[in-house]
Design an enzyme around this catalytic site. Structure first.
Site, PDB file in Angstrom:
ATOM      1  N   SER A 111       0.785  -1.234   0.000  1.00 22.35           N
ATOM      2  CA  SER A 111       0.000   0.000   0.000  1.00 22.35           C
ATOM      3  C   SER A 111       0.819   1.287   0.000  1.00 22.35           C
ATOM      4  CB  SER A 111      -0.959   0.009   1.189  1.00 22.35           C
ATOM      5  OG  SER A 111      -2.028  -0.882   0.944  1.00 22.35           O
ATOM      6  N   TYR A 209     -10.582   2.589   5.780  1.00 24.71           N
ATOM      7  CA  TYR A 209      -9.552   2.262   4.792  1.00 24.71           C
ATOM      8  C   TYR A 209     -10.154   1.349   3.732  1.00 24.71           C
ATOM      9  CZ  TYR A 209      -4.800   1.117   3.193  1.00 24.71           C
ATOM     10  OH  TYR A 209      -3.655   0.979   2.460  1.00 24.71           O
ATOM     11  N   SER A 210     -10.094   1.763   2.473  1.00 27.74           N
ATOM     12  CA  SER A 210     -10.702   0.994   1.395  1.00 27.74           C
ATOM     13  C   SER A 210      -9.853   1.066   0.136  1.00 27.74           C
ATOM     14  CB  SER A 210     -12.116   1.513   1.089  1.00 27.74           C
ATOM     15  OG  SER A 210     -12.643   0.875  -0.054  1.00 27.74           O
ATOM     16  N   ASN A 211      -9.379  -0.073  -0.328  1.00 33.78           N
ATOM     17  CA  ASN A 211      -8.592  -0.118  -1.554  1.00 33.78           C
ATOM     18  C   ASN A 211      -9.394   0.298  -2.772  1.00 33.78           C
ATOM     19  OD1 ASN A 211      -5.834  -1.447  -0.826  1.00 33.78           O
ATOM     20  ND2 ASN A 211      -7.341  -2.647   0.291  1.00 33.78           N
ATOM     21  N   GLY A 354       2.816  -0.848   3.960  1.00 32.45           N
ATOM     22  CA  GLY A 354       2.151  -1.748   3.048  1.00 32.45           C
ATOM     23  C   GLY A 354       2.202  -3.187   3.495  1.00 32.45           C
TER      24      GLY A 354
END
Length: 400
Positions: A111, A209-211, A354
């Site tokens: 990330s 938190y969202s990809n 990440g």
């Protein structure tokens, strides 16, 4: 699921230590902490006593990560405000062969990719091509729709800041550590996976938190520039500041180029480690696909925070943070693809971090420009306290 690459007994049998170049290791299975021009951190195997320089916080920390937290390898880079970089490493690159881990080896940076993506979006803001407070609909008309989801009500800022309310697609990907680890996943597929689930909250009303947010950010970059995301990140960041060991993998590219430690994955705390080095990272895309080294990550974050990649106005926007409600770690606040974390010695560390099957990285840069990146070669945790110990090492190194 693929077969395990090693047995727990083999893991515990390898010895870890620490030393400095140019002395050669006494045996191939020793964990090494080596001083060089770049910093790498990694280790998780039992360690024998070995000499350290006085107050060698990082070297000792790497041995702890290998010996006590059972990471196969730990790598670190420490960069001083004047640009001098020290690389260190502990542990083994390969649990099967016992080959020593390389200094400043390449790892999947997970990330941390979000900061690269956010930087390109903010460059486009500075060029007048994207507006932070414009709705996503302006750039991706009709694309962002779902239960309680409407791109006309979600701004670019909220996408970068994780305040959009969009659900994360990652829990719905399938078995990405087993039967589907070699599958190519298109960005529109991950977007559709996220949008198939209802909004978590109204835009701006919370933080999660969202990809999925960064899939949208990547699609905005491609729509506005007319070029592939990988090309824009490479041209605008990687080539611009000379990140010689950082790449955005191409379609179908499952290997890590150059010297690298192998990456492992534990299905749960204490489970045997499974080799995850080769996989298709396409599902990460704008949210997590980049490969880098600890030293290159230091160079990127110090260049970013030093004003080499963004104009002052856009950098100020990036550093404007909101609370995460304890959903990351203690004191963490999120900006636009950038995280601030309080240091135990006072002040803040700026960076990201990440996690991707095989690797975990943590990065911090102080206001004075001292930077530390630590990478370990197992994800999830081999032991419960592992991720916390990685962050604690970044803190102690920055506070030294």
């Amino acid at each position: 699921m693929t077969r395990l690459s090693d047995r727990p007994s083999a893991l515990s049998s390898r010895l870890a230590g620490a030393r400095f170049a140019p002395r050669r290791p006494r045996r191939a299975l020793a964990v090494a902490a080596v001083v060089s021009t770049a910093l790498a951190v990694g280790a998780t195997l039992p360690a024998t006593a070995a000499p350290h320089r006085p107050q060698d916080t990082v070297g000792q920390g790497l041995v702890h990560l290998v010996r006590d937290d059972q990471y196969p390898a730990a790598l670190a880079a420490t960069t001083e405000p004047d640009g001098r970089t020290r690389n260190q490493v502990a542990g083994v690159a390969d649990l099967r062969t016992g080959a020593k881990a390389p200094l400043n080896g390449r790892v999947r940076a997970g990330s941390n990719t979000k900061t690269f993506t956010a930087t390109v979006v903010l460059q486009l803001v500075g060029e007048g091509k994207v507006g932070l407070d414009e709705p996503v609909e302006r750039y991706l008309p009709g694309l962002v729709r779902g239960e309680g989801i409407d791109g006309r009500n979600i701004t670019v800022r909220q996408i970068l800041q994780h305040t959009s309310g969009l659900p994360d697609y990652v829990p719905y990907l399938g078995d990405i550590t087993g039967s589907e680890r070699h599958a190519y996943v298109q960005p529109r597929t991950t977007l559709d996976l996220g949008l198939a689930h209802g909004a978590l909250f109204a835009p701006g009303a919370g933080w999660e938190y969202s990809n999925t947010n960064y899939t949208i950010a990547g699609l905005i970059i491609e729509k506005v520039t007319g070029r592939p995301l990988a090309e824009e990140i490479t041209r605008r960041i990687i080539d611009r500041i000379g990140l010689r060991h950082t790449t955005f993998p191409g379609v179908g590219d499952e290997r890590i180029p150059g010297p690298h430690p192998r990456g492992y994955y534990a299905a749960k705390v204490g489970a045997p480690l499974q080799d995850m080095t080769e996989l298709d990272p396409s599902w990460g895309w704008a949210a997590g696909q980049i490969i880098s080294t600890p030293a290159d990550l230091n160079r990127f974050f110090t260049a970013l925070l030093g004003g080499e990649l963004l104009a002052p106005a856009q950098l100020a926007e990036m550093r404007t943070t909101v609370p995460t409600g304890g959903k990351l770690w203690a004191g963490a606040r999120y900006g636009l693809g950038l995280i601030s974390t309080p240091l135990t010695c006072g002040g803040l560390a700026w960076g990201h971090g990440g996690d991707i099957p095989g690797y975990q990285t943590s990065v911090g840069v102080t206001e004075r420009g001292r930077a530390v990146s630590v990478a370990v070669t197992a994800d999830r945790h081999t032991v419960k306290q592992g991720p916390g110990d990685v962050r604690a090492l970044v803190d102690s190194a920055l506070c030294r």
